[in-house]
Write a protein that holds these residues in place. Structure first.
Motif, PDB file in Angstrom:
ATOM      1  N   MET A   1       0.846  -1.187   0.000  1.00  0.00           N
ATOM      2  CA  MET A   1       0.000   0.000   0.000  1.00  0.00           C
ATOM      3  C   MET A   1       0.889   1.247   0.000  1.00  0.00           C
ATOM      4  O   MET A   1       1.886   1.320   0.712  1.00  0.00           O
ATOM      5  N   SER A   2       0.526   2.199  -0.779  1.00  0.00           N
ATOM      6  CA  SER A   2       1.308   3.426  -0.904  1.00  0.00           C
ATOM      7  C   SER A   2       1.188   4.281   0.357  1.00  0.00           C
ATOM      8  O   SER A   2       0.160   4.305   1.020  1.00  0.00           O
ATOM      9  N   ARG A   3       2.260   4.971   0.635  1.00  0.00           N
ATOM     10  CA  ARG A   3       2.276   5.932   1.743  1.00  0.00           C
ATOM     11  C   ARG A   3       1.308   7.087   1.472  1.00  0.00           C
ATOM     12  O   ARG A   3       0.812   7.725   2.395  1.00  0.00           O
ATOM     13  N   PHE A   4       1.034   7.332   0.186  1.00  0.00           N
ATOM     14  CA  PHE A   4       0.308   8.536  -0.206  1.00  0.00           C
ATOM     15  C   PHE A   4      -1.140   8.249  -0.563  1.00  0.00           C
ATOM     16  O   PHE A   4      -1.445   7.320  -1.284  1.00  0.00           O
ATOM     17  N   LYS A   5      -2.030   9.114  -0.079  1.00  0.00           N
ATOM     18  CA  LYS A   5      -3.451   9.036  -0.426  1.00  0.00           C
ATOM     19  C   LYS A   5      -3.669   9.527  -1.856  1.00  0.00           C
ATOM     20  O   LYS A   5      -4.497   9.000  -2.576  1.00  0.00           O
ATOM     21  N   SER A   6      -2.882  10.553  -2.253  1.00  0.00           N
ATOM     22  CA  SER A   6      -3.037  11.166  -3.573  1.00  0.00           C
ATOM     23  C   SER A   6      -1.676  11.561  -4.113  1.00  0.00           C
ATOM     24  O   SER A   6      -0.721  11.740  -3.355  1.00  0.00           O
ATOM     25  N   GLN A   7      -1.645  11.723  -5.425  1.00  0.00           N
ATOM     26  CA  GLN A   7      -0.433  12.218  -6.070  1.00  0.00           C
ATOM     27  C   GLN A   7      -0.829  13.291  -7.078  1.00  0.00           C
ATOM     28  O   GLN A   7      -1.819  13.136  -7.790  1.00  0.00           O
ATOM     29  N   VAL A   8      -0.051  14.372  -7.105  1.00  0.00           N
ATOM     30  CA  VAL A   8      -0.242  15.413  -8.112  1.00  0.00           C
ATOM     31  C   VAL A   8       1.074  15.554  -8.872  1.00  0.00           C
ATOM     32  O   VAL A   8       2.112  15.842  -8.280  1.00  0.00           O
ATOM     33  N   ASP A   9       0.997  15.322 -10.167  1.00  0.00           N
ATOM     34  CA  ASP A   9       2.145  15.563 -11.043  1.00  0.00           C
ATOM     35  C   ASP A   9       1.924  16.937 -11.667  1.00  0.00           C
ATOM     36  O   ASP A   9       1.232  17.077 -12.670  1.00  0.00           O
ATOM     37  N   ALA A  10       2.491  17.959 -11.036  1.00  0.00           N
ATOM     38  CA  ALA A  10       2.261  19.334 -11.470  1.00  0.00           C
ATOM     39  C   ALA A  10       2.816  19.603 -12.864  1.00  0.00           C
ATOM     40  O   ALA A  10       2.423  20.579 -13.505  1.00  0.00           O
ATOM     41  N   ARG A  11       3.690  18.735 -13.336  1.00  0.00           N
ATOM     42  CA  ARG A  11       4.299  18.930 -14.664  1.00  0.00           C
ATOM     43  C   ARG A  11       3.280  18.841 -15.791  1.00  0.00           C
ATOM     44  O   ARG A  11       3.522  19.366 -16.878  1.00  0.00           O
ATOM     45  N   ILE A  12       2.147  18.202 -15.542  1.00  0.00           N
ATOM     46  CA  ILE A  12       1.172  18.012 -16.630  1.00  0.00           C
ATOM     47  C   ILE A  12       0.129  19.128 -16.699  1.00  0.00           C
ATOM     48  O   ILE A  12      -0.682  19.150 -17.621  1.00  0.00           O
ATOM     49  N   TYR A  13       0.143  20.042 -15.732  1.00  0.00           N
ATOM     50  CA  TYR A  13      -0.857  21.117 -15.696  1.00  0.00           C
ATOM     51  C   TYR A  13      -0.290  22.423 -16.227  1.00  0.00           C
ATOM     52  O   TYR A  13       0.905  22.683 -16.130  1.00  0.00           O
ATOM     53  N   GLU A  14      -1.184  23.245 -16.745  1.00  0.00           N
ATOM     54  CA  GLU A  14      -0.806  24.596 -17.136  1.00  0.00           C
ATOM     55  C   GLU A  14      -0.401  25.361 -15.886  1.00  0.00           C
ATOM     56  O   GLU A  14      -0.988  25.156 -14.817  1.00  0.00           O
ATOM     57  N   PRO A  15       0.569  26.268 -15.990  1.00  0.00           N
ATOM     58  CA  PRO A  15       1.009  27.024 -14.802  1.00  0.00           C
ATOM     59  C   PRO A  15      -0.134  27.674 -14.029  1.00  0.00           C
ATOM     60  O   PRO A  15      -0.142  27.652 -12.798  1.00  0.00           O
ATOM     61  N   LYS A  16      -1.126  28.200 -14.721  1.00  0.00           N
ATOM     62  CA  LYS A  16      -2.230  28.883 -14.041  1.00  0.00           C
ATOM     63  C   LYS A  16      -3.102  27.924 -13.231  1.00  0.00           C
ATOM     64  O   LYS A  16      -3.833  28.358 -12.342  1.00  0.00           O
ATOM     65  N   ASP A  17      -3.035  26.628 -13.518  1.00  0.00           N
ATOM     66  CA  ASP A  17      -3.889  25.645 -12.852  1.00  0.00           C
ATOM     67  C   ASP A  17      -3.189  24.880 -11.732  1.00  0.00           C
ATOM     68  O   ASP A  17      -3.850  24.243 -10.913  1.00  0.00           O
ATOM     69  N   LYS A  18      -1.874  24.919 -11.699  1.00  0.00           N
ATOM     70  CA  LYS A  18      -1.120  24.042 -10.792  1.00  0.00           C
ATOM     71  C   LYS A  18      -1.510  24.213  -9.329  1.00  0.00           C
ATOM     72  O   LYS A  18      -1.825  23.237  -8.651  1.00  0.00           O
ATOM     73  N   HIS A  19      -1.473  25.444  -8.824  1.00  0.00           N
ATOM     74  CA  HIS A  19      -1.725  25.635  -7.396  1.00  0.00           C
ATOM     75  C   HIS A  19      -3.149  25.256  -7.021  1.00  0.00           C
ATOM     76  O   HIS A  19      -3.374  24.681  -5.947  1.00  0.00           O
ATOM     77  N   ALA A  20      -4.107  25.535  -7.878  1.00  0.00           N
ATOM     78  CA  ALA A  20      -5.502  25.167  -7.591  1.00  0.00           C
ATOM     79  C   ALA A  20      -5.640  23.650  -7.448  1.00  0.00           C
ATOM     80  O   ALA A  20      -6.291  23.163  -6.511  1.00  0.00           O
ATOM     81  N   VAL A  21      -5.017  22.906  -8.346  1.00  0.00           N
ATOM     82  CA  VAL A  21      -5.091  21.442  -8.287  1.00  0.00           C
ATOM     83  C   VAL A  21      -4.418  20.938  -7.015  1.00  0.00           C
ATOM     84  O   VAL A  21      -4.941  20.057  -6.315  1.00  0.00           O
ATOM     85  N   ILE A  22      -3.265  21.494  -6.698  1.00  0.00           N
ATOM     86  CA  ILE A  22      -2.523  21.060  -5.507  1.00  0.00           C
ATOM     87  C   ILE A  22      -3.327  21.343  -4.241  1.00  0.00           C
ATOM     88  O   ILE A  22      -3.474  20.472  -3.375  1.00  0.00           O
ATOM     89  N   PHE A  23      -3.871  22.554  -4.122  1.00  0.00           N
ATOM     90  CA  PHE A  23      -4.635  22.894  -2.919  1.00  0.00           C
ATOM     91  C   PHE A  23      -5.945  22.116  -2.843  1.00  0.00           C
ATOM     92  O   PHE A  23      -6.360  21.719  -1.749  1.00  0.00           O
ATOM     93  N   ASP A  24      -6.601  21.862  -3.969  1.00  0.00           N
ATOM     94  CA  ASP A  24      -7.807  21.031  -3.953  1.00  0.00           C
ATOM     95  C   ASP A  24      -7.477  19.630  -3.449  1.00  0.00           C
ATOM     96  O   ASP A  24      -8.219  19.053  -2.646  1.00  0.00           O
TER      97      ASP A  24
END
Length: 77
Positions: A1-24
């Motif tokens: 089982m993974s240590r992580f509940k979720s993973q965000v690969d910020a490299r695939i998002y547009e710069p304007k969307d990255k922080h919103a996805v991470i904080f969500d």
């Protein structure tokens, strides 16, 4: 089982969307759960934003520090 509940690969998002996805993603964690963040540069500005908005409510641990990929574990407290 993974240590992580979720993973965000910020490299695939547009710069304007990255922080919103991470904080969500962070906001959907339960206390004690962790997410993994992958990025193509040091996410230090994001750390400062977390510190301002979630002071005392998160833990930040670098797992890998470049030069190609940065991996950070962010735990909700």
């Amino acid at each position: 089982m993974s240590r992580f509940k979720s993973q965000v690969d910020a490299r695939i998002y547009e710069p304007k969307d990255k922080h919103a996805v991470i904080f969500d993603t962070f906001n959907n964690l339960n206390n004690g759960e962790e997410m993994e963040l992958l990025n193509d540069h040091d996410p230090k500005p994001l750390y400062y934003q977390f510190s301002a908005e979630y002071a005392g409510k998160f833990e930040w641990e670098y797992l890998e520090e470049g030069p190609e990929v940065w991996r950070v574990a962010i735990k909700k407290k």
